[in-house]
Each structure stands twice: as structure tokens, then as C-alpha cells.
Design a protein around this motif. Structure first.
Motif, PDB file in Angstrom:
ATOM      1  N   VAL A 148       0.848  -1.202   0.000  1.00  0.00           N
ATOM      2  CA  VAL A 148       0.000   0.000   0.000  1.00  0.00           C
ATOM      3  C   VAL A 148       0.878   1.244   0.000  1.00  0.00           C
ATOM      4  O   VAL A 148       0.674   2.169  -0.795  1.00  0.00           O
ATOM      5  N   ARG A 149       1.850   1.270   0.891  1.00  0.00           N
ATOM      6  CA  ARG A 149       2.750   2.429   1.006  1.00  0.00           C
ATOM      7  C   ARG A 149       3.432   2.726  -0.323  1.00  0.00           C
ATOM      8  O   ARG A 149       3.429   3.858  -0.801  1.00  0.00           O
ATOM      9  N   LEU A 150       4.007   1.713  -0.941  1.00  0.00           N
ATOM     10  CA  LEU A 150       4.713   1.915  -2.203  1.00  0.00           C
ATOM     11  C   LEU A 150       3.771   2.304  -3.334  1.00  0.00           C
ATOM     12  O   LEU A 150       4.101   3.157  -4.168  1.00  0.00           O
TER      13      LEU A 150
ATOM     14  N   ALA B  61      -2.699  12.878  12.542  1.00  0.00           N
ATOM     15  CA  ALA B  61      -3.045  13.988  11.652  1.00  0.00           C
ATOM     16  C   ALA B  61      -2.898  13.518  10.203  1.00  0.00           C
ATOM     17  O   ALA B  61      -2.210  12.526   9.929  1.00  0.00           O
ATOM     18  N   TRP B  62      -3.544  14.231   9.286  1.00  0.00           N
ATOM     19  CA  TRP B  62      -3.376  13.924   7.862  1.00  0.00           C
ATOM     20  C   TRP B  62      -1.929  14.174   7.473  1.00  0.00           C
ATOM     21  O   TRP B  62      -1.322  15.157   7.902  1.00  0.00           O
ATOM     22  N   ASP B  63      -1.368  13.288   6.681  1.00  0.00           N
ATOM     23  CA  ASP B  63       0.025  13.374   6.256  1.00  0.00           C
ATOM     24  C   ASP B  63       0.123  12.868   4.825  1.00  0.00           C
ATOM     25  O   ASP B  63      -0.483  11.861   4.481  1.00  0.00           O
ATOM     26  N   GLY B  64       0.904  13.550   3.996  1.00  0.00           N
ATOM     27  CA  GLY B  64       1.028  13.154   2.598  1.00  0.00           C
ATOM     28  C   GLY B  64       2.350  12.492   2.257  1.00  0.00           C
ATOM     29  O   GLY B  64       2.617  12.219   1.088  1.00  0.00           O
ATOM     30  N   GLU B  65       3.188  12.228   3.249  1.00  0.00           N
ATOM     31  CA  GLU B  65       4.507  11.669   2.988  1.00  0.00           C
ATOM     32  C   GLU B  65       4.463  10.160   3.204  1.00  0.00           C
ATOM     33  O   GLU B  65       4.425   9.691   4.336  1.00  0.00           O
ATOM     34  N   TRP B  66       4.435   9.412   2.120  1.00  0.00           N
ATOM     35  CA  TRP B  66       4.295   7.962   2.194  1.00  0.00           C
ATOM     36  C   TRP B  66       5.615   7.223   2.277  1.00  0.00           C
ATOM     37  O   TRP B  66       5.659   6.084   2.730  1.00  0.00           O
TER      38      TRP B  66
ATOM     39  N   THR C  66      -5.308  -3.054  -7.308  1.00  0.00           N
ATOM     40  CA  THR C  66      -4.153  -3.856  -7.724  1.00  0.00           C
ATOM     41  C   THR C  66      -3.485  -4.527  -6.524  1.00  0.00           C
ATOM     42  O   THR C  66      -3.130  -5.703  -6.582  1.00  0.00           O
ATOM     43  N   VAL C  67      -3.340  -3.792  -5.434  1.00  0.00           N
ATOM     44  CA  VAL C  67      -2.710  -4.342  -4.228  1.00  0.00           C
ATOM     45  C   VAL C  67      -3.632  -5.367  -3.561  1.00  0.00           C
ATOM     46  O   VAL C  67      -3.162  -6.283  -2.897  1.00  0.00           O
TER      47      VAL C  67
END
Length: 120
Positions: free
Chosen positions: A13-15, A39-44, A78-79
Motif C-alpha cells: 500500500v505504502r509503495l 493527523a493527515w500526512d502526505g509523505e508515504w 491492484t494491491v
């Protein structure tokens, strides 16, 4: 609580989210042990995996456009992960409560409403 995901699936999922590039969404997680909602975060690439995956009850993924919705939906399909569509976008389930049925995210159970995101 019944575990639904393992480290390999969370990493997929992360990738998948990271590889969406400019369409990469924001997310927040709920800790199954403490009840803490991040908190919301956009850095995966780094933030999502800090501390490991064992305590993630769910991750909610926030989308802000039709293109982002479709890209995230396709990546999650897909995952092949358990979850649901939410008001913000999607929720991937790491655990399920006893007796609660969980479906897998597919384009068939995640259609895009014609008026979503002001597109119609």
C-alpha cells in the motif's frame, strides 16, 4: 480484533501510494492499541512506516480530485486490500472487529459518484 493485513501488504500500500507521484494522497491512521488518530500526512515514503504497521487498525486515504480518486482506487484494487470507500476517499482495514464483515476494495464496490469533487 482480527488482523487482516501483514507487513508485506502494508508495504505494498505504502509503495503504491508513493508511486502515484503528484497524485499521491494524504492519509491518517488509527492506532489499534491506543486509539490515537494521527493527523493527515502526505509523505508515504518514510512517515507511513515509522513505528511499523502492527498497530494500524486502519488507514484512511483522502482524495481531492476525480483523477486522484481513480488513481488511488486502481492502485488499491491492484494491491488487493480489505477496506471501504469513505467520505474522504478510502479506508484500508488492518484489523476487523469480531463478527464484522470486511470486503476487498475493487472498482465495482468503489464507483465514482458523478458529482464527486464537483465533476459531473
Amino acid at each position: 480484533m482480527n488482523p487482516l493485513m501483514n507487513e508485506t501488504k502494508w508495504n505494498e500500500v505504502r509503495l503504491a501510494m508513493y508511486q502515484l507521484g503528484h497524485l499521491s494522497p494524504q492519509c491518517r491512521t488509527l492506532n489499534v492499541e491506543t486509539g490515537y488518530l494521527s493527523a493527515w500526512d502526505g509523505e508515504w515514503f518514510h512517515h507511513f512506516q515509522v513505528g511499523g504497521y502492527k498497530t494500524i487498525e486502519w488507514v484512511e486515504i483522502k482524495v481531492s480530485s476525480r483523477a486522484q480518486f481513480e488513481a488511488v482506487r486502481d492502485a488499491l484494487e491492484t494491491v488487493h486490500v480489505p477496506g471501504e470507500k469513505t467520505e474522504h476517499g478510502f479506508k484500508v482495514m488492518g484489523y476487523a472487529r469480531n463478527g464484522v464483515a470486511v470486503d476487498y476494495l475493487t472498482r465495482f464496490n468503489m464507483p465514482l459518484h458523478p458529482t464527486a469533487f464537483g465533476v459531473g
